[in-house]
Design a protein around this motif. Structure first.
Motif, mmCIF file in Angstrom:
data_model
loop_
_atom_site.group_PDB
_atom_site.id
_atom_site.type_symbol
_atom_site.label_atom_id
_atom_site.label_comp_id
_atom_site.label_asym_id
_atom_site.label_seq_id
_atom_site.Cartn_x
_atom_site.Cartn_y
_atom_site.Cartn_z
ATOM 1 N N LEU A 55 0.831 -1.209 0.000
ATOM 2 C CA LEU A 55 0.000 0.000 0.000
ATOM 3 C C LEU A 55 0.864 1.256 0.000
ATOM 4 C CD1 LEU A 55 -2.854 1.183 0.158
ATOM 5 C CD2 LEU A 55 -2.661 1.065 2.648
ATOM 6 N N LEU A 56 1.951 1.248 0.776
ATOM 7 C CA LEU A 56 2.856 2.395 0.828
ATOM 8 C C LEU A 56 3.532 2.624 -0.528
ATOM 9 C CD1 LEU A 56 4.178 4.589 2.579
ATOM 10 C CD2 LEU A 56 5.941 2.915 3.165
ATOM 11 N N VAL A 57 3.959 1.539 -1.186
ATOM 12 C CA VAL A 57 4.578 1.664 -2.513
ATOM 13 C C VAL A 57 3.563 2.235 -3.501
ATOM 14 C CG1 VAL A 57 5.475 0.333 -4.472
ATOM 15 C CG2 VAL A 57 6.346 -0.095 -2.171
ATOM 16 N N GLN A 58 2.320 1.756 -3.414
ATOM 17 C CA GLN A 58 1.292 2.255 -4.322
ATOM 18 C C GLN A 58 1.021 3.744 -4.087
ATOM 19 O OE1 GLN A 58 -2.482 0.326 -3.920
ATOM 20 N NE2 GLN A 58 -3.281 1.185 -5.820
ATOM 21 N N GLN A 59 0.908 4.144 -2.825
ATOM 22 C CA GLN A 59 0.645 5.560 -2.515
ATOM 23 C C GLN A 59 1.818 6.439 -2.957
ATOM 24 O OE1 GLN A 59 -0.036 5.409 1.699
ATOM 25 N NE2 GLN A 59 -2.220 4.917 1.487
ATOM 26 N N THR A 60 3.044 5.974 -2.688
ATOM 27 C CA THR A 60 4.225 6.757 -3.070
ATOM 28 C C THR A 60 4.342 6.852 -4.581
ATOM 29 O OG1 THR A 60 5.311 5.968 -1.066
ATOM 30 C CG2 THR A 60 6.719 6.947 -2.735
ATOM 31 N N GLY A 61 4.090 5.731 -5.275
ATOM 32 C CA GLY A 61 4.136 5.750 -6.739
ATOM 33 C C GLY A 61 3.106 6.710 -7.318
ATOM 34 N N THR A 62 1.929 6.709 -6.743
ATOM 35 C CA THR A 62 0.872 7.613 -7.205
ATOM 36 C C THR A 62 1.291 9.067 -6.990
ATOM 37 O OG1 THR A 62 -0.795 5.953 -6.697
ATOM 38 C CG2 THR A 62 -1.563 8.212 -6.944
ATOM 39 N N ALA A 63 1.861 9.353 -5.833
ATOM 40 C CA ALA A 63 2.314 10.722 -5.549
ATOM 41 C C ALA A 63 3.444 11.118 -6.504
ATOM 42 C CB ALA A 63 2.785 10.831 -4.103
ATOM 43 N N TYR A 64 4.358 10.175 -6.816
ATOM 44 C CA TYR A 64 5.466 10.462 -7.741
ATOM 45 C C TYR A 64 4.923 10.761 -9.144
ATOM 46 C CZ TYR A 64 9.734 9.636 -10.444
ATOM 47 O OH TYR A 64 10.796 9.765 -11.302
ATOM 48 N N ILE A 65 3.970 9.973 -9.586
ATOM 49 C CA ILE A 65 3.390 10.192 -10.932
ATOM 50 C C ILE A 65 2.655 11.528 -10.973
ATOM 51 C CG2 ILE A 65 1.627 9.338 -12.527
ATOM 52 C CD1 ILE A 65 2.563 6.510 -11.752
ATOM 53 N N GLN A 66 1.942 11.871 -9.903
ATOM 54 C CA GLN A 66 1.245 13.160 -9.867
ATOM 55 C C GLN A 66 2.250 14.313 -9.917
ATOM 56 O OE1 GLN A 66 -1.165 12.923 -6.344
ATOM 57 N NE2 GLN A 66 -2.804 11.773 -7.363
ATOM 58 N N ALA A 67 3.374 14.161 -9.186
ATOM 59 C CA ALA A 67 4.398 15.209 -9.205
ATOM 60 C C ALA A 67 5.021 15.331 -10.592
ATOM 61 C CB ALA A 67 5.473 14.907 -8.162
ATOM 62 N N LEU A 68 5.264 14.218 -11.282
ATOM 63 C CA LEU A 68 5.798 14.250 -12.649
ATOM 64 C C LEU A 68 4.797 14.891 -13.603
ATOM 65 C CD1 LEU A 68 7.567 10.789 -13.051
ATOM 66 C CD2 LEU A 68 8.626 13.037 -12.812
ATOM 67 N N HIS A 69 3.522 14.613 -13.369
ATOM 68 C CA HIS A 69 2.475 15.217 -14.220
ATOM 69 C C HIS A 69 2.500 16.738 -14.061
ATOM 70 C CE1 HIS A 69 -1.242 16.249 -16.058
ATOM 71 N NE2 HIS A 69 -1.803 15.050 -15.990
ATOM 72 N N GLN A 70 2.643 17.210 -12.832
ATOM 73 C CA GLN A 70 2.721 18.650 -12.598
ATOM 74 C C GLN A 70 3.986 19.240 -13.223
ATOM 75 O OE1 GLN A 70 2.439 19.263 -8.387
ATOM 76 N NE2 GLN A 70 0.234 18.811 -8.309
ATOM 77 N N LEU A 71 5.113 18.509 -13.129
ATOM 78 C CA LEU A 71 6.364 18.971 -13.729
ATOM 79 C C LEU A 71 6.227 19.058 -15.245
ATOM 80 C CD1 LEU A 71 9.358 19.728 -13.218
ATOM 81 C CD2 LEU A 71 9.897 17.301 -13.525
ATOM 82 N N ALA A 72 5.588 18.065 -15.866
ATOM 83 C CA ALA A 72 5.382 18.072 -17.320
ATOM 84 C C ALA A 72 4.453 19.214 -17.719
ATOM 85 C CB ALA A 72 4.815 16.733 -17.774
ATOM 86 N N ALA A 73 3.441 19.476 -16.891
ATOM 87 C CA ALA A 73 2.510 20.568 -17.200
ATOM 88 C C ALA A 73 3.245 21.906 -17.147
ATOM 89 C CB ALA A 73 1.346 20.562 -16.221
ATOM 90 N N ARG A 74 4.185 22.062 -16.243
ATOM 91 C CA ARG A 74 4.951 23.314 -16.141
ATOM 92 C C ARG A 74 5.896 23.445 -17.328
ATOM 93 N NH1 ARG A 74 6.811 25.301 -10.441
ATOM 94 N NH2 ARG A 74 7.482 26.859 -11.907
ATOM 95 N N ASP A 75 6.502 22.308 -17.740
ATOM 96 C CA ASP A 75 7.408 22.346 -18.891
ATOM 97 C C ASP A 75 6.654 22.701 -20.177
ATOM 98 O OD1 ASP A 75 9.713 21.855 -17.526
ATOM 99 O OD2 ASP A 75 9.909 19.744 -18.128
ATOM 100 N N SER A 76 5.448 22.163 -20.351
ATOM 101 C CA SER A 76 4.674 22.445 -21.565
ATOM 102 C C SER A 76 4.150 23.882 -21.562
ATOM 103 C CB SER A 76 3.521 21.456 -21.719
ATOM 104 O OG SER A 76 2.606 21.609 -20.660
ATOM 105 N N ALA A 77 4.038 24.448 -20.388
ATOM 106 C CA ALA A 77 3.570 25.830 -20.296
ATOM 107 C C ALA A 77 4.725 26.806 -20.481
ATOM 108 C CB ALA A 77 2.891 26.069 -18.963
ATOM 109 N N GLY A 78 5.953 26.277 -20.619
ATOM 110 C CA GLY A 78 7.099 27.152 -20.852
ATOM 111 C C GLY A 78 7.845 27.518 -19.589
ATOM 112 N N ALA A 79 7.439 27.010 -18.446
ATOM 113 C CA ALA A 79 8.133 27.302 -17.193
ATOM 114 C C ALA A 79 9.016 26.111 -16.842
ATOM 115 C CB ALA A 79 7.126 27.585 -16.076
#
Length: 184
Positions: A105-129
């Motif tokens: 469960l901890l691995v699943q929660q951490t993986g989900t949080a990591y993917i969400q953080a990468l999604h936010q990072l990709a959204a910032r990169d596509s926005a030019g930041a």
């Protein structure tokens, strides 16, 4: 049960009749019994009975009772240890199963949080930041996660491909490459 005595013929008939009327057995008195028992004790032929309520057991019986007690105690200890060991093994197994579930469960929660953080990072990169530090951290964590996967499942093709496609850069080696060495 008057049996004829061969000497009865020698007695006069009146005496013979009187003898036949006498009882053949007589109950002795209590005093006679007590005197007889006392005389037998004094001569050593009879021992005095122990007082009522106190029984003396032969040594063989006493030894057998002690041996049976020890055997019963030892078997109780053995059964208790066996039952305790079995119960302990069940408890340890249940705790391990729970720990495994919690780890998953901890691995699943951490993986989900990591993917969400990468999604936010990709959204910032596509926005030019662009965030170079965020990219570096994400790459480093991705490589560390792939390295742990190779340790957990050495034959996993995906983790091996990630490790091969993303070579590790040793920061200490890179730092030494930039150093200048002066020889005297």
């Amino acid at each position: 049960m008057n049996t004829p005595d061969p000497h009865d013929d020698e007695l006069p008939p009146a005496l013979r009749q009187a003898l036949r009327g006498l009882p053949r057995e007589r109950q002795p008195g209590r005093l006679l019994e007590e005197r007889t028992v006392r005389a037998l004790r004094e001569s050593g032929l009879v021992q005095a009975a122990p007082p009522r309520g106190i029984r003396r057991l032969p040594m063989a019986w006493l030894g057998g009772a002690v041996a049976a007690s020890v055997a019963l105690f030892a078997s109780g200890v053995a059964v208790g240890q066996w039952m305790g060991g079995r119960t302990t093994a069940q408890v340890v197994s249940a705790v391990q199963a729970r720990n495994d579930q919690q780890t998953a469960l901890l691995v699943q929660q951490t993986g989900t949080a990591y993917i969400q953080a990468l999604h936010q990072l990709a959204a910032r990169d596509s926005a030019g930041a662009a965030d170079p530090q965020g990219r570096e951290v994400a790459t480093h964590l991705f490589r560390a996660a792939a390295g742990q996967m190779v340790r957990i499942a050495p034959n996993d093709a995906v983790a091996g491909a990630v490790m091969a496609s993303n070579p590790r850069q040793d920061t200490a080696a890179a730092h030494r490459a930039h150093q200048q060495v002066l020889w005297f």
